[in-house]
Write an enzyme that holds these catalytic residues in place. Structure first.
Site, short mmCIF file in Angstrom:
data_model
loop_
_atom_site.label_atom_id
_atom_site.label_comp_id
_atom_site.label_asym_id
_atom_site.label_seq_id
_atom_site.Cartn_x
_atom_site.Cartn_y
_atom_site.Cartn_z
N PHE A 13 0.83 -1.20 0.00
CA PHE A 13 0.00 0.00 0.00
C PHE A 13 0.87 1.25 0.00
O PHE A 13 1.91 1.31 0.66
CB PHE A 13 -0.89 0.05 1.25
CG PHE A 13 -2.01 -0.95 1.26
CD1 PHE A 13 -3.27 -0.60 0.79
CD2 PHE A 13 -1.81 -2.23 1.74
CE1 PHE A 13 -4.32 -1.51 0.81
CE2 PHE A 13 -2.85 -3.16 1.76
CZ PHE A 13 -4.10 -2.79 1.29
N ASP A 14 0.40 2.27 -0.72
CA ASP A 14 0.87 3.62 -0.49
C ASP A 14 0.28 4.05 0.87
O ASP A 14 -0.62 3.39 1.39
CB ASP A 14 0.35 4.51 -1.63
CG ASP A 14 0.61 5.98 -1.41
OD1 ASP A 14 1.75 6.33 -1.07
OD2 ASP A 14 -0.33 6.77 -1.56
#
Length: 230
Positions: A13-14
């Site tokens: 994930f960002d």
């Protein structure tokens, strides 16, 4: 029952605007209020005129994280007779104070924990990441947490993905999914690294002709449904 989730062993994930709400204006207002300054919408517009091009240069590998952090606060620092470094630290502290997970983030992470390995690759800054993960109770859910400032390379540079893969034990790339809200750093970066990508398209923007995500969702609830569906 087979779900899309069974396809992946890793989901990366960002951080900003993917897992966490990042309201820079609110953070700046809080930070400047601590200096007894009423930071206005016009002030924010002027700040962004400096800040946004710096982020593009940073993502393109043209400047360092330190250069970005200090340059964006140079003018205010001279007005307030403090260092740009001090203002940057105060800003990141204010952002940590107002940090909230995005709607659906906690439910999504809870549903994935124990079923798939979760990691973070962020172009955000070290000073904010660890305190934010701790305060939201997410610190045990994500490993590795790869921060561009520490590596000296930012998404979409393939080097930051390769660094993450080495920390992950060199997984099969077809078993890795990158989720992020930024088409040019998260999706292009993931595509270049040879992994599947999911664009968190909050605002219904048009897909670029030359950057194609594997999947596209409007919010984390949709991503939850996508991953757990057949």
């Amino acid at each position: 029952m087979s779900t899309l989730l069974n396809k992946y062993k890793w989901i990366l994930f960002d951080a900003d605007e993917t897992l966490f709400h990042f309201d820079a204006f609110a953070g700046l207002k809080l930070m400047f209020s601590r200096f007894d300054i009423d930071f206005s919408a016009n002030d924010f517009t002027l700040y962004q005129q400096v800040n946004k091009p710096l982020w593009v240069e940073y993502q393109n590998g043209l400047i360092t994280a330190a250069h970005l952090q200090h340059t964006r606060f140079n003018e205010w620092a001279s007005k307030l007779s403090v260092t740009p470094q001090h203002l940057n630290s105060q800003f990141l502290a204010a952002m940590a104070d107002i940090c909230q997970p995005l709607p659906g983030a906690r439910e999504l992470v809870d549903s994935l924990s124990g079923r798939v390995n979760l990691g973070i690759i962020t172009n955000g800054f070290t000073e904010l990441q660890s305190i934010r993960l701790s305060r939201t109770g997410f610190q045990d859910a994500f490993s590795p947490v790869v921060i561009s400032e520490q590596l000296g390379k930012a998404k979409p540079d393939i080097a930051i993905f390769n660094h993450a893969f080495s920390l992950m034990g060199e997984p099969e790339k077809h078993q890795v999914l990158m989720v992020g809200d930024n088409l040019h750093s998260d999706i292009l970066g993931g595509n270049n690294a040879g992994i599947d990508t999911c664009w968190l398209n909050h605002y219904g923007a048009a897909v670029s002709d030359d950057i194609s995500p594997s999947y596209q969702v409007n919010n984390l609830t949709e991503l939850h449904q996508l991953l757990h569906s057949n």
